[in-house]
Design a protein around this motif. Structure first.
Motif, PDB file in Angstrom:
ATOM      1  N   GLU B 101       0.676  -1.438  -0.082  1.00 43.80           N
ATOM      2  CA  GLU B 101       0.043   0.002   0.062  1.00 43.80           C
ATOM      3  C   GLU B 101       0.969   1.303   0.222  1.00 43.80           C
ATOM      4  OE1 GLU B 101      -3.107   0.200  -0.493  1.00 43.80           O
ATOM      5  OE2 GLU B 101      -3.676  -1.676  -0.477  1.00 43.80           O
ATOM      6  N   VAL B 105       1.130   3.816  -3.152  1.00 42.38           N
ATOM      7  CA  VAL B 105       0.083   4.903  -2.906  1.00 42.38           C
ATOM      8  C   VAL B 105       0.786   6.269  -2.654  1.00 42.38           C
ATOM      9  CG1 VAL B 105      -1.646   6.166  -1.574  1.00 42.38           C
ATOM     10  CG2 VAL B 105      -1.838   3.654  -2.377  1.00 42.38           C
ATOM     11  N   LYS B 207       0.282  -1.841  -9.209  1.00 45.84           N
ATOM     12  CA  LYS B 207      -0.627  -0.293  -8.985  1.00 45.84           C
ATOM     13  C   LYS B 207       0.411   0.724  -9.508  1.00 45.84           C
ATOM     14  CE  LYS B 207      -2.813  -1.747  -4.689  1.00 45.84           C
ATOM     15  NZ  LYS B 207      -2.745  -1.597  -3.261  1.00 45.84           N
ATOM     16  N   PHE B 211      -0.820   3.832 -11.699  1.00 45.35           N
ATOM     17  CA  PHE B 211      -0.744   5.236 -11.111  1.00 45.35           C
ATOM     18  C   PHE B 211       0.109   6.159 -11.978  1.00 45.35           C
ATOM     19  CE2 PHE B 211      -0.999   3.453  -6.322  1.00 45.35           C
ATOM     20  CZ  PHE B 211      -2.217   3.106  -6.687  1.00 45.35           C
ATOM     21  N   LEU B 249      -6.162   7.379  -5.533  1.00 43.14           N
ATOM     22  CA  LEU B 249      -6.782   6.543  -4.418  1.00 43.14           C
ATOM     23  C   LEU B 249      -7.898   5.706  -4.712  1.00 43.14           C
ATOM     24  CD1 LEU B 249      -6.565   9.989  -1.962  1.00 43.14           C
ATOM     25  CD2 LEU B 249      -5.118   7.656  -1.978  1.00 43.14           C
ATOM     26  N   ASN B 252      -6.442   2.580  -6.235  1.00 42.16           N
ATOM     27  CA  ASN B 252      -6.039   1.805  -5.423  1.00 42.16           C
ATOM     28  C   ASN B 252      -6.643   0.874  -4.785  1.00 42.16           C
ATOM     29  OD1 ASN B 252      -3.593   0.894  -3.809  1.00 42.16           O
ATOM     30  ND2 ASN B 252      -4.791   2.238  -2.145  1.00 42.16           N
TER      31      ASN B 252
END
Ligand code: ADP
Ligand code: MG
Lengths: 252, 262
Positions: B101, B105, B207, B211, B249, B252
């Motif tokens: 995470e 992120v 991820k 992103f 977000l 995610n």
């Protein structure tokens, strides 16, 4: 039957409720130099952009060399016949001066970098710039120099049709003279067809075969450059006298 | 009277339509940019320049963010875990928290602030100063020359950035664990390495790629559609950062559901 190189028929363009062009009819013969005059904000730049497809007109027809071009994106084959000097120069600020001038040549990928650079430097010389500016970035140049680099870029690939949007604005009188001569040369020697926007009457007299006056979204007068002083048209007369009195309102 | 009752519905309707139109426009823009990334001519020089700008130059920001996040994570997990004699799980939870995470992120959000804004400002300025028009007249498709290289560069470099962030974040936890919390160094490392699975790391890197795409897309989209003048540039920049952050977000959450709820 010969056809004009560029022909606009009833071209109209509005931005929201602002009707900038309300039916422009204009034609330029092959190898001719047309100058568009008119107050600022009357849509002269928009007119050129409509031909290039940068702005899509709301109505009307645009013909280039006998083919209708409006309504669809202009293809590479068509665009490669054009050169354009933008009013603000529009130089790529992430590229050096010579890379700007040689931009189209370098996209073709048929010439080596060194060849492209040589051509760029030769074109820079034609607009009165020395070799030592070639490796500078546009931000390092004065406004007038940027304009001339833009001019060098516009003529770099020897286009058949060239648009000059206020080529001498921001230049000193001597440099303006050099640029006027250059534009004349490009038309006479290379046989290019040119459309030039200018406010500068000495420029009009130096460059124009024909002159068109744009006001209130339409061509108010069009004719031979040497008839400019005897046009009998109140808009033209006011414009060349530079007077606040006449049909063109000073407050717009 | 009736119009007073129905007016709110008209507003809501207009709002929904506006949002849908915007989403449609973004999707078409993304598809257009992606398509050009796979069709020649390729501007490899542009791509390399963007990779350095987007990836390499973001390394300090992302590294520092990861370092302090790993450090604070170790502290908090230790303090919280100690309440039920589970203070020893620090290495494992730091590792999983960072790789799954916080690495992707936080790196995503930091890069969104840096890169989305920079891309939006640059492309908006090019729009306002007619450089994009100039590109077109020079027979160069702006999607090919401007948009595609940025989309590709961000999508490829974000996973590399996040891999670095993962390592640095875990190191931050390790430093706090061994210097402040009296963990044995060898044990800390062994617990981290033995606990982490390939899936933990890989999910974070996937991820990161998404992103990266979002970051470049929002920068390009808002820059390309910038309004006129300096105000247009400013607004494009703000919109790029805000929308990139929110989308990161949201994406995610969706990706986490996809990867881990099976
Ligand atoms: N892309 C655009 N969006 C909205 N309005 C525009 C746009 N381009 C030009 N205009 C407006 O059209 C009018 C004519 O502009 P322009 O052709 O640049 O004038 P000029 O004759 O001085 O070259 C101006 O009022 C300008 O604000
Ligand atoms: Mg203009």
């Amino acid at each position: 039957m010969t056809h004009p190189m560029i022909e606009m028929k009833g071209v109209a363009k509005s931005f929201g409720s602002k009707h900038v062009l309300r039916g422009v009819d204009l034609s330029v013969e092959r190898g001719q130099s047309l100058v568009i005059i008119g107050g600022s904000g009357t849509g002269k730049s928009v007119t050129l952009k409509c031909v290039l497809g940068l702005i899509e007109p709301d109505a009307g027809e645009i013909w280039v060399d006998g083919a209708r071009v409006d309504g669809k994106p202009r293809g590479d084959a068509l665009l490669s016949r054009f050169g354009m000097l933008f009013q603000g120069g529009a130089l790529f600020d992430s590229l050096t001066v010579w890379e700007n001038v040689a931009f189209r040549l370098r996209q073709d990928r048929s010439k080596s970098n060194a060849e492209c650079r040589d051509i760029a430097i030769e074109k820079l010389r034609r607009v009165g710039l020395k070799e030592n500016v070639a490796d500078l970035f546009p931000a390092e140049l004065s406004g007038g120099m940027q304009k001339r680099v833009g001019l060098a870029r516009a003529i770099a690939a020897d286009p058949e049709i060239i648009f000059f949007d206020e080529p001498t604005t921001g230049l000193d009188p001597i440099m303006a003279g050099v640029i006027n001569e250059l534009i004349r040369e490009v038309v006479v020697e290379m046989g290019a067809t040119a459309m030039t926007i200018t406010h500068d009457m000495s420029s009009v007299r130096a460059i124009a075969d024909r002159v068109a006056m744009l006001h209130e979204g339409a061509i108010q007068w069009e004719g031979q450059a040497n008839f400019l002083d005897v046009s009998g048209n109140p808009y033209v007369d006011q414009f060349i006298r530079g007077s606040a009195e006449g049909p063109i309102e000073a407050v717009r | 009277m009736l119009s007073l009752l129905t007016r709110p519905f008209a507003w809501i309707g207009a709002l929904v339509l506006g949002v849908l139109r915007e989403i449609g426009a973004v999707v078409i823009f993304a598809a257009n940019g992606t398509a050009h990334a796979f069709r020649p001519p390729f501007f490899l020089g542009e791509l390399a320049r963007q990779m350095v700008r987007i990836g390499y130059n973001s390394l300090p920001v992302v590294g520092l963010t990861a370092l302090f996040t790993g450090a604070v994570l170790a502290l908090q997990i230790y303090l919280g875990g100690s309440r039920f004699n589970a203070g020893a799980v620090v290495p494992q939870i730091v590792a999983i928290g960072i790789t799954r995470e916080l690495g992707p992120v936080l790196a995503g959000l930091m890069v969104a602030g840096r890169v989305s804004a920079a891309i939006a400002a640059e492309i908006a300025t090019m729009r306002v100063t007619e450089q994009i028009d100039a590109l077109v007249t020079l027979s160069t498709n702006p999607f090919k020359y401007l948009i595609a290289p940025r989309l590709v560069a961000a999508t490829l470099t974000m996973p590399i950035l996040v891999a670095a962030a993962d390592s640095i974040g875990i190191m931050g936890g390790y430093l706090v664990g061994t210097e402040r919390l009296d963990f044995n160094a060898a044990t800390y490392i062994r617990n981290t390495v033995e606990f982490l699975t390939q899936g933990d790391v890989a999910s974070g890197l996937w991820k990161a790629a998404v992103f990266g795409f979002i970051i470049a897309l929002m920068g390009c989209y808002h820059g390309y559609h910038s309004g006129r003048g300096a105000q247009g540039v400013g607004r494009a920049t703000t919109q790029a950062v805000v929308s990139a952050s929110v989308l990161i977000l949201a994406a995610n959450y969706i990706l986490t559901e996809l990867f881990f709820s099976a």
